[in-house]
Design an enzyme around this catalytic site. Structure first.
Site, short mmCIF file in Angstrom:
data_model
loop_
_atom_site.label_atom_id
_atom_site.label_comp_id
_atom_site.label_asym_id
_atom_site.label_seq_id
_atom_site.Cartn_x
_atom_site.Cartn_y
_atom_site.Cartn_z
N HIS A 110 18.58 55.44 -6.77
CA HIS A 110 19.80 55.52 -7.27
C HIS A 110 19.83 56.15 -8.90
O HIS A 110 20.33 57.32 -9.05
CB HIS A 110 20.80 54.33 -7.31
CG HIS A 110 21.98 54.28 -7.83
ND1 HIS A 110 23.00 54.33 -7.16
CD2 HIS A 110 22.42 54.32 -9.06
CE1 HIS A 110 24.24 54.54 -7.97
NE2 HIS A 110 23.89 54.50 -9.05
N GLU A 111 19.23 55.57 -9.48
CA GLU A 111 19.16 56.24 -11.10
C GLU A 111 18.26 57.49 -10.89
O GLU A 111 18.50 58.22 -11.66
CB GLU A 111 18.28 55.05 -11.88
CG GLU A 111 18.78 53.55 -11.86
CD GLU A 111 20.21 53.50 -12.12
OE1 GLU A 111 20.72 54.53 -12.82
OE2 GLU A 111 21.16 52.62 -11.96
N GLU A 149 27.95 59.75 -9.82
CA GLU A 149 27.59 58.75 -8.84
C GLU A 149 27.31 59.26 -7.52
O GLU A 149 26.73 58.59 -6.58
CB GLU A 149 28.71 57.53 -9.11
CG GLU A 149 28.96 56.79 -10.00
CD GLU A 149 27.43 55.89 -10.23
OE1 GLU A 149 26.81 55.46 -9.45
OE2 GLU A 149 27.14 55.84 -11.51
N HIS A 191 20.78 59.99 -10.47
CA HIS A 191 21.28 60.54 -11.72
C HIS A 191 20.23 61.44 -12.42
O HIS A 191 20.90 62.49 -13.03
CB HIS A 191 21.76 59.26 -12.55
CG HIS A 191 22.71 58.50 -12.28
ND1 HIS A 191 23.97 58.78 -12.03
CD2 HIS A 191 22.85 57.18 -11.66
CE1 HIS A 191 24.97 58.09 -11.75
NE2 HIS A 191 24.21 56.79 -11.60
#
Lengths: 506, 506
Positions: A262-263, A292, A266
């Site tokens: 997820h990070e 997001e 980003h």
């Protein structure tokens, strides 16, 4: 376009951007390496930078330049830079520098209080700092102004132009669909063996594996890093300095991978921005929602997919020998996508995740609007959790204290996760229409075509289009929640052997 | 004293201090966690901060306040703050902001070049960046001004008021004494088994041991940290954020401890400053020389002593079982103090260490004065090493590229190590006169009385006295090199069983 004025505006933009990036480094450091009692000096440092930043943005020079550049030019990139800088100038100029500085100082202190309060499971210890953050956020909203309610002023800071009533228009139908899907899943003929996820994958090899996946996804370690830390997060100081941390939880080891990719999502957005536009809005991610979307897309649409594990399950087995050797691909993927209402947002499945956001929005909105008080939060939190998810956290650390956002004064941030989920589904739909054999690429661990699509259709635009316009431009459709609902229905009908419901999937 | 003006001056001082501390964090981060290709944005960030800092110091407001505060007051602390801020203002106001910014930017870039050049053993790769640093340092010297030679302008930045001719007055007699001592040691009847130091003490337990020693010395981990890193260093951002790194060299494991306690010595000075004076000169270490005195004192006068190892050798044996179990206390301490001319400064014994400094001073002085050129450095370095130490480094990485200082534009820093050595000896002499049973305290690992003496007689004064005055005030004698010569003669006569020479030890 007045070229000298535009050039000077960009110079100021680059200065602002440098100040922001130093501020992010201070915050990253506070959350990683800073000695605990250095907090007071850190708060002074951060406050001073916030004050410099605010002064630069609201300066008379900036004002005068923006006036000179009112007409716009034939160049859409230039127009976008002027538009975004004007937007920030207009918002900020109504806010006194002392308030901007005070908010930064309060956030710095409150973060430290939150860390301690969560460790000691004591909401009481955190409440005064949170009250202060709320008061300051209300003052900010009053300065900036709003049409309907104070919360809108903060929403607008997270996603330009977003209002509470638009949010309801998105959340309400989504809620209906999700509750229906959840009910169907609860009555499903089969359910996964979720205990697979508690198997003790050891931290060091898991981190190495995660690092390898990040590299395969295209994360560039010469302009970024990935370290083991107590919390998963991504700090993008700028496009050439992106720091990701991976947290390991022995009760749910594989979450280290999911939270980290997820990070990394980003991080890839930061790294995919156009270096020509460094230090200007065109060289920045356009909104939290789109950010997001990138993060949630990699996490859910790629890494939680069956195709992904066709390639990586053998590698994970090899990295952690003897732990999941006996687990089949099907069982592993089913477990990884188990829909189980639980108290923790970041560990939630794709269906209940959005319900976690509802809980938060329904608390922070009345909090900012002055309808409820900080002291009401713990009991209201538990009530809402019961109402939406049917679970009650064992204690406040696993409940109202679980998320960092409010400690940092980030109100109006949570809705961007749902926006991100809907954008992600809409982008995914388009990507799979544009590219042939996406499943095959994922099955062979080849993410470059996918990343390139995202770079070409999202990253490289920076802030050229406002967020909703970007989605419209890329996908050819108004942003809406149906793509997400369709995707979730399809995915969970297959996983849980549900009878397809034509009405829902239309 | 005009109280309002003084209060405002301190406000500016605290701002300056915050800017400095952020700048230090940027540099610490550059040397530890920054991704390699983030260097360009880091250079922009550091340059901007340097420019802010310079502007604050030379501001008209600062000038006007200093004019108003010309008379001084009855309060010596206030006078010291005004004196030091005035000194910095007077120096800096002759320097254009663009030069201050350019020097910071050049240092940031050159550091990165140096890291690469040293790794690849290629002085050629570093030379252009170093030339740039030298040119900028000369411009700085020309702006700031000097009586005798440009190098003096830089010396003055390291140790207020220090001039090349004073330095010669210190170094020349020291050189004669050290050469004589070195010759006696080379003809000594016995010599240590230095191979003991190459025994493979493993890194992790050694680091733990080092950490324990640091704690015993009084290092406060709530306002500091100690991490394993590729290079030993101490970054004191301010008195509540002191970061030490410990480097492990498998060819010389115990150096990890020695180099680290040196840095802890710096750290204890930072931590021992008076919090009432945070952000003002009274809350800062007075000079690099006094800082080095603290570092060299802990490293040599405490940790290289036989008494220290009476307490810690059993602990080190236990921490690293099976590696030095057979080594006696006497042999270990003798090995640790072996006088062996070698190419590397930071690993040098106490006698040859000062000769390493001679080499550097005799190169950087003509370099800054325009007598020699950067391209001459490698061959001159090797010549001087041969001349002073009788050794020639195998390559430039172990020679002219070994030290970080010049890459960071730090010319005139090296002499402060010798100053530090002489101050340390003079302070040690006084401390042992004031305190009873210092050897006994060290023998039992009780450093608090020693640290308290340093706090009371050195740390708490901050910048109350200029450096040489501080030494005079504390010890009652003019700063001079005889204490160091006496100490070294006594120490090495005992270790090497030399016949005491009354003439030298007078």
């Amino acid at each position: 376009m007045d070229h000298d004025s535009y050039a000077r505006l960009l110079e100021i933009s680059r200065e602002i951007s440098l100040l922001e990036s130093i501020g992010k480094l201070l915050r990253w450091d506070q959350q990683t390496f800073m000695p605990p009692k250095a907090i007071d000096s850190r708060t002074e440092q951060s406050g001073m930078l916030a004050s410099f930043l605010h002064q630069r943005i609201i300066s008379t020079e900036m004002h005068d330049l923006l006036v000179k550049l009112t007409g716009g030019s034939g160049n859409p990139e230039e127009n976008a830079n002027v538009r975004e800088l004007r937007r920030e100038h207009e918002r900020r100029k109504k806010v006194p520098t002392s308030l901007a500085e005070e908010m930064e100082r309060a956030a710095s202190t409150a973060y430290q209080r939150w860390v301690d309060a969560r460790r000691r499971n004591s909401f009481f210890e955190f409440a005064p700092a949170l009250k202060n953050n709320v008061l300051l956020a209300r003052r900010w909203a009053d300065c900036v102004g709003y049409e309907d309610e104070p919360y809108d002023a903060l929403l607008d800071g997270s996603e330009a132009g977003l209002k509470s009533r638009d949010l309801s228009g998105l959340l309400d139908p989504l809620l209906v669909s999700l509750r229906h899907l959840l009910q169907r899943i609860e009555n499903a003929p089969c359910r996964p063996d979720a205990s697979i996820l508690r198997r003790p994958l050891p931290s060091e090899p898991l981190l190495q594996f995660t690092r390898q996946v990040a590299g395969d996804m295209g994360f560039d370690f010469t302009v970024g890093r990935l370290d083991a830390m107590p919390a998963s997060m991504c700090f993008g100081m700028n496009m050439s300095d992106v720091r990701i941390s991976a947290a390991y939880n022995p009760d749910n080891p594989i979450d280290c991978l999911l939270a980290t990719v997820h990070e990394v999502g980003h991080g890839l957005y930061h790294q995919g921005l156009d270096p020509r536009h460094r230090g200007t809005p065109m060289g920045k991610g356009v909104s939290l929602g789109v950010h997001e979307a990138q993060a949630r897309w990699w996490e859910n649409f790629v890494v939680r997919s069956g195709e992904f594990w066709e390639h990586y399950l053998p590698k994970l087995r090899a990295a952690c020998p003897g732990v999941i050797d006996d687990v089949s691909l099907e069982d592993f993927v089913f477990a990884l996508n188990a829909v189980v209402p639980s108290p923790i947002r970041v560990e939630a499945d794709e269906v209940t995740y959005n319900l976690h956001i509802m809980v938060r929005v329904e608390l922070e909105r009345p909090l900012i609007n002055g309808v409820i008080d900080v002291d009401d939060l713990p009991s209201l939190w538990n009530e809402k959790m019961k109402q939406y998810l049917g679970v009650c956290p064992k204690n406040d650390s696993l409940g109202v204290l679980q998320d960092v956002h409010w400690s940092q004064g980030l109100f109006g941030y949570f809705p961007t996760y749902v926006l991100g989920n809907t954008y992600a589904a809409q982008l995914d739909n388009k990507l799979r229409g544009d590219l042939h054999g996406v499943a095959t690429e994922i099955r062979s661990g080849q993410f470059l075509p996918l990343l390139n699509w995202m770079r070409q259709h999202v990253h490289r635009y920076g802030s050229l289009f406002p967020p909703r316009e970007l989605i419209r431009h890329v996908t050819g459709a108004e942003p809406n929640e149906r793509y997400l609902v369709d995707y979730l229905n399809r995915k969970y009908e297959r996983l849980y052997s549900l009878t397809p419901q034509v009405a829902d999937a239309a």
